[in-house]
Write an enzyme that holds these catalytic residues in place. Structure first.
Site, PDB file in Angstrom:
ATOM      1  N   THR A  34      16.399 -11.276 -40.294  1.00 40.64           N
ATOM      2  CA  THR A  34      16.119 -10.665 -38.993  1.00 40.64           C
ATOM      3  C   THR A  34      17.383 -10.653 -38.151  1.00 40.64           C
ATOM      4  O   THR A  34      17.708  -9.654 -37.495  1.00 40.64           O
ATOM      5  CB  THR A  34      15.014 -11.445 -38.262  1.00 40.64           C
TER       6      THR A  34
ATOM      7  N   GLN B  49      10.222  -6.867 -39.864  1.00 39.39           N
ATOM      8  CA  GLN B  49      11.289  -7.192 -38.914  1.00 39.39           C
ATOM      9  C   GLN B  49      12.487  -6.258 -39.100  1.00 39.39           C
ATOM     10  O   GLN B  49      13.095  -6.219 -40.170  1.00 39.39           O
ATOM     11  CB  GLN B  49      11.752  -8.635 -39.087  1.00 39.39           C
TER      12      GLN B  49
ATOM     13  N   GLN C  78       8.531  -3.481 -35.260  1.00 35.03           N
ATOM     14  CA  GLN C  78       8.467  -4.940 -35.157  1.00 35.03           C
ATOM     15  C   GLN C  78       9.855  -5.501 -34.861  1.00 35.03           C
ATOM     16  O   GLN C  78      10.834  -5.139 -35.509  1.00 35.03           O
ATOM     17  CB  GLN C  78       7.924  -5.551 -36.451  1.00 35.03           C
ATOM     18  N   ASP C  79       9.936  -6.395 -33.848  1.00 33.97           N
ATOM     19  CA  ASP C  79      11.191  -7.068 -33.489  1.00 33.97           C
ATOM     20  C   ASP C  79      12.270  -6.089 -33.038  1.00 33.97           C
ATOM     21  O   ASP C  79      13.424  -6.174 -33.470  1.00 33.97           O
ATOM     22  CB  ASP C  79      11.714  -7.911 -34.658  1.00 33.97           C
TER      23      ASP C  79
ATOM     24  N   ASP D 151       5.725  -8.174 -31.567  1.00 33.52           N
ATOM     25  CA  ASP D 151       6.787  -9.059 -31.055  1.00 33.52           C
ATOM     26  C   ASP D 151       8.042  -8.263 -30.688  1.00 33.52           C
ATOM     27  O   ASP D 151       9.165  -8.682 -30.990  1.00 33.52           O
ATOM     28  CB  ASP D 151       7.155 -10.120 -32.100  1.00 33.52           C
TER      29      ASP D 151
ATOM     30  N   ARG E 224       2.718 -13.723 -27.708  1.00 39.04           N
ATOM     31  CA  ARG E 224       2.187 -14.830 -28.504  1.00 39.04           C
ATOM     32  C   ARG E 224       3.305 -15.849 -28.699  1.00 39.04           C
ATOM     33  O   ARG E 224       4.497 -15.508 -28.665  1.00 39.04           O
ATOM     34  CB  ARG E 224       1.641 -14.342 -29.846  1.00 39.04           C
TER      35      ARG E 224
ATOM     36  N   TRP F 248       5.822 -17.763 -30.355  1.00 46.05           N
ATOM     37  CA  TRP F 248       6.605 -17.880 -31.581  1.00 46.05           C
ATOM     38  C   TRP F 248       6.995 -19.336 -31.828  1.00 46.05           C
ATOM     39  O   TRP F 248       7.004 -19.807 -32.961  1.00 46.05           O
ATOM     40  CB  TRP F 248       7.853 -16.998 -31.452  1.00 46.05           C
TER      41      TRP F 248
END
Length: 520
Positions: A284, A314, A336-337, A358, A426, A428
């Site tokens: 990531t 990710q 995502q990310d 996220d 949320r 992490w």
């Protein structure tokens, strides 16, 4: 109202758990990890006894941790990467870079303790976690090596506790972090010359990038490489103008390149794009299309995107570990990310962020103001989460603040938003910290507001707060009942922090030369 909201950032994000100490931390027995503390304090008993003032003990612990960090880095460099499989070699390369960065953070903390040190030690903590996560997320068969004997993370945690206790005792925890916002668009630490550049309709760039050959270079990567030669040893502000065009390249601004400013021709006009992702073998951390580590970075009127798509999981568009950085009128596009607010102090103003899972994540002290957070359509069965803040230690001074912004469905989600659940965030990590204030929340937000990461993990240690949000998704009557979640509804409570904000003014102002005042 702007002043009041800035004060609310201070209230919600500066309420650190576990800061009350029965007595000053002046010995290993009072640290979170006393055995680790004793194991690295190798001085003689007489020297140790002479160091049992708070200042002396902290400095002793810092010096010992620095020596240990340097040793860990030496071991990393000396290790033969062929001992790892192909994926593990990539993760290991990340660890070497991150340990180099950690050496710098601990060394700076020794030279200039206080608020700055708390930021740098928090970044060092993020580096430790990221090194280990790289192996896990790639599924590498190589074991995660504990270069430091397994205790460097605990030693940094001890330093965070000691330094934080000293800040609290000196009143710094509540007095030195009250100077983020001025009456204008940007934080007070942004120097007057930089404000002019951010707001200027025309400006003179030091280098120009243009795909059509009309500038000094055709790629951003070439311009960044040339910048070090052009600047020599100077750390003065250096401006690169990136003309309109789509630049398909992965760009990295190293830690050594400070006070760089990159100006495009507008969102969706100047676009930096890539498609690295975890599914194709990147960590990531390394998947970012654009990554910046050098402090004082500023970007204006640009788009950063990762086109890997939701199925690749990710895939980062931009990663910033740049301390005292500003992103103004920029767009970040991914799934995502998308936006990795990796570490240290960051400010986002009038920006657009697009993503699914996220999509704003990391362990920086990051403030988003007047931004549009656009939730895209995820894969079937996925749930959208706007944030995933990564604070692992209760004494880290990090968190995500979103205020005066908009959270809404992007065009691909708007017609089917009832088929997907969307949450504000949320946890992490165990001490995840996020607040959303005076922000327009669309009807896509689930009534619960926030989503668990894994069962009861972090629900009592996180800090999530909401204040004066509006819109169909702002009703808090059915929000989660976690002990770490709260609705901020008392002006008298907010009044306890009547001046100030989240990011530490004492840390930002010395580097800018801006006159230091305690008011907004």
């Amino acid at each position: 109202m702007a002043n009041f909201l800035a004060c609310l950032v201070a209230f919600t994000l500066l309420l650190l758990e576990h800061t009350a100490m029965c007595e000053p931390i002046a010995s290993c027995s009072q640290t979170p990890y006393p055995d680790v503390c004793r194991s690295i304090v190798t001085r003689s008993d007489s020297e140790f006894e002479q160091s049992l003032t708070r200042n002396g003990f902290r400095d002793l612990l810092l010096r010992a941790t620095l020596e240990w960090t340097v040793l860990a880095h030496q071991r990393a460099v000396a290790r033969n990467p062929s001992q790892f499989d192909e994926l593990g070699q990539g993760a290991w390369a990340d660890c070497v870079e991150l340990l180099t960065d950690t050496v710098g953070h601990v060394n700076r903390s020794l030279i200039r303790p206080g608020d700055d040190a708390q930021t740098w030690l928090s970044a060092a903590m993020a580096n430790q976690r990221t090194c280990r996560d790289g192996f896990l997320e790639l599924g590498s068969t190589a074991p995660v090596m504990d270069l430091d004997g397994g205790n460097l993370t605990e030693s940094i945690s001890n330093l965070l506790a000691v330094n934080n206790e000293m800040l609290t005792a000196a009143g710094g925890q509540h007095k030195r972090r009250r100077r983020l916002m001025s009456q204008g668009l940007f934080p007070k630490w942004v120097a007057a010359a930089d404000r002019k550049l951010l707001e200027a309709s025309d400006m003179k760039a030091d280098l120009v990038v243009a795909k059509d050959g009309s500038g000094d270079y055709k790629t951003i990567t070439e311009a960044v490489a040339a910048t070090a030669k052009v600047r020599g040893g100077s750390t003065a502000r250096f401006v690169i103008h990136v003309k309109a065009g789509v630049y398909q390249e992965n760009v990295e601004i190293p830690n050594s390149m400070k006070n760089l400013m990159m100006i495009g021709d507008g969102m969706d006009a100047t676009v930096v794009t890539g498609s690295r992702n975890v599914q194709d073998g990147s960590t990531t951390f390394r998947s970012a299309t654009f990554a910046v580590s050098g402090s004082g970075f500023i970007a204006r009127d640009m788009t950063f995107q990762n086109t890997a798509g939701p199925a690749k999981h990710q895939a980062v568009a931009l990663r910033s570990g740049s301390d005292l950085s500003v992103f103004y009128r920029c767009s970040f596009k991914g799934y995502q990310d998308t936006l990795y607010v990796y570490s240290q102090r960051q400010f986002y103003r009038n920006c657009d962020v697009y993503g699914t899972v996220d999509f704003i994540f990391g362990d920086a002290a990051a403030v988003f103001q007047n931004c549009n957070l656009n939730v895209r359509r995820p894969m079937s069965g996925q749930k959208n989460t706007v944030t995933a803040q990564g604070r692992t230690d209760p004494n880290e001074n990090t968190g995500i603040s979103i205020h005066d912004s908009v959270v809404a469905a992007a065009s691909d989600l708007s017609t089917v938003q009832g088929s997907f659940s969307t949450y504000l965030g949320r946890p992490w990590q165990k001490y995840s910290r996020t607040v959303v204030m005076k922000t327009a929340l669309g009807g896509l937000i689930d009534p619960a507001g926030w989503l668990e990461w894994s069962g009861s993990f972090a629900l009592s240690t996180l800090f999530y707060g909401e204040y004066m949000n509006t819109g169909a998704g702002a009703d808090t009557s059915r929000r989660v009942n976690w002990s770490g979640y709260r609705v901020i509804d008392s002006s008298s409570e907010a009044g306890k922090f009547s001046v100030g904000s989240f990011l530490s003014g004492n840390s930002w102002i010395p580097a800018t030369g801006v006159p230091f005042t305690s008011g907004l």
